[in-house]
Structure formats: structure tokens, C-alpha cells
Write a protein that holds these residues in place. Sequence first.
Motif, PDB file in Angstrom:
ATOM      1  N   TYR A   1       0.812  -1.213   0.000  1.00 46.43           N
ATOM      2  CA  TYR A   1       0.000   0.000   0.000  1.00 46.43           C
ATOM      3  C   TYR A   1       0.854   1.275   0.000  1.00 46.43           C
ATOM      4  CZ  TYR A   1      -3.323   3.567   1.374  1.00 46.43           C
ATOM      5  OH  TYR A   1      -4.067   4.712   1.432  1.00 46.43           O
ATOM      6  N   GLY A   2       1.913   1.302   0.789  1.00 48.83           N
ATOM      7  CA  GLY A   2       2.724   2.501   0.921  1.00 48.83           C
ATOM      8  C   GLY A   2       3.812   2.650  -0.131  1.00 48.83           C
ATOM      9  N   LEU A   3       3.918   1.701  -1.030  1.00 49.77           N
ATOM     10  CA  LEU A   3       4.969   1.776  -2.041  1.00 49.77           C
ATOM     11  C   LEU A   3       4.545   2.646  -3.217  1.00 49.77           C
ATOM     12  CD1 LEU A   3       6.101  -1.956  -2.186  1.00 49.77           C
ATOM     13  CD2 LEU A   3       7.152  -0.083  -0.919  1.00 49.77           C
ATOM     14  N   TYR A   4       5.516   3.333  -3.782  1.00 49.36           N
ATOM     15  CA  TYR A   4       5.260   4.117  -4.989  1.00 49.36           C
ATOM     16  C   TYR A   4       5.094   3.185  -6.178  1.00 49.36           C
ATOM     17  CZ  TYR A   4       6.652   8.224  -2.345  1.00 49.36           C
ATOM     18  OH  TYR A   4       6.732   9.215  -1.420  1.00 49.36           O
ATOM     19  N   ARG A   5       4.372   3.644  -7.181  1.00 50.48           N
ATOM     20  CA  ARG A   5       4.136   2.847  -8.391  1.00 50.48           C
ATOM     21  C   ARG A   5       5.452   2.393  -9.021  1.00 50.48           C
ATOM     22  NH1 ARG A   5      -0.395   2.157 -11.264  1.00 50.48           N
ATOM     23  NH2 ARG A   5      -0.241   1.630 -13.444  1.00 50.48           N
ATOM     24  N   SER A   6       6.479   3.254  -8.971  1.00 46.78           N
ATOM     25  CA  SER A   6       7.771   2.894  -9.562  1.00 46.78           C
ATOM     26  C   SER A   6       8.403   1.704  -8.842  1.00 46.78           C
ATOM     27  CB  SER A   6       8.723   4.089  -9.546  1.00 46.78           C
ATOM     28  OG  SER A   6       8.964   4.512  -8.213  1.00 46.78           O
ATOM     29  N   ALA A   7       8.197   1.612  -7.531  1.00 47.28           N
ATOM     30  CA  ALA A   7       8.741   0.472  -6.775  1.00 47.28           C
ATOM     31  C   ALA A   7       7.996  -0.804  -7.131  1.00 47.28           C
ATOM     32  CB  ALA A   7       8.658   0.734  -5.276  1.00 47.28           C
ATOM     33  N   LEU A   8       6.681  -0.701  -7.289  1.00 49.97           N
ATOM     34  CA  LEU A   8       5.884  -1.875  -7.640  1.00 49.97           C
ATOM     35  C   LEU A   8       6.255  -2.410  -9.020  1.00 49.97           C
ATOM     36  CD1 LEU A   8       2.383  -0.727  -6.377  1.00 49.97           C
ATOM     37  CD2 LEU A   8       3.843  -2.494  -5.367  1.00 49.97           C
ATOM     38  N   ALA A   9       6.700  -1.536  -9.912  1.00 46.07           N
ATOM     39  CA  ALA A   9       7.061  -1.933 -11.270  1.00 46.07           C
ATOM     40  C   ALA A   9       8.520  -2.384 -11.370  1.00 46.07           C
ATOM     41  CB  ALA A   9       6.813  -0.784 -12.238  1.00 46.07           C
TER      42      ALA A   9
END
Length: 121
Positions: A18-26
Motif C-alpha cells: 500500500y505505501g509503495l510508490y508505483r515505480s517500486a511496484l514496477a
Amino acid sequence: MKRTLHDNYRVEVHPETYGLYRSALANHEQMTALLKDIERSVKRHIDGVDGVVLRWDTREECSHCCLVWEVLTEADAADPRAQMDEHSVAGEPVCCDKAIYEFRVERGIQPLAEGRGGEDA
């Protein structure tokens, strides 16, 4: 007679994202590091664990249009109804003109006709 058996018992742990930025998820490397941190914590704090396996789903998509990556099969390439033009070959993407253009340029295949793709499509 059919019977239902249960085996391969396991617990799956899903990381909190939940707290991760979209760039981290990708970013595969960042997400793998997060999973390894969780793995270390599970091994350190939980008894009765035989093993921890890191897993993730893999999908392929077009880098231009982000649609699911699909290509012409041999049968498609031989079927005029599935071809983009007479130069279509097996392995050619079917999602967008930019992907087709890139595929054909890399392989020295005639590009789509004017107005049907290209770098600016």
C-alpha cells in the motif's frame, strides 16, 4: 468413483504494498528485495517452517500500448484474414502498429503501408 484429496499444504504471505510508490511496484529488483526481507523475517521468527519459496506472476505486454503480448501463429500468418498485409509472418505482434513496425525493422521485413504504422503511429 471420484474422491477429493487435500495435499501440498502451505501458507502464502502477500507483502504489504500500500505505501509503495508505483515505480517500486514496477521494479522487479526492488520487489524481490522486499520478498527476501520477508523471507528472512519468517525464517527468524516463525517455528515449524520447512521452507520459504519466493514466487511472482509473470505476464508479457507490449511496451508501446501495454496490451497483452500476442503474436501471429504459423496458422495466422497463413490466413489472409489474420494478416496485417502480405508481409505478415509468424511471431509478428498483433497489438499495435508501433510494435509491428519495430518487429519488422528488427528483422528487415517490409514495413506496413504508409499511414499504417511507423515510428509516429
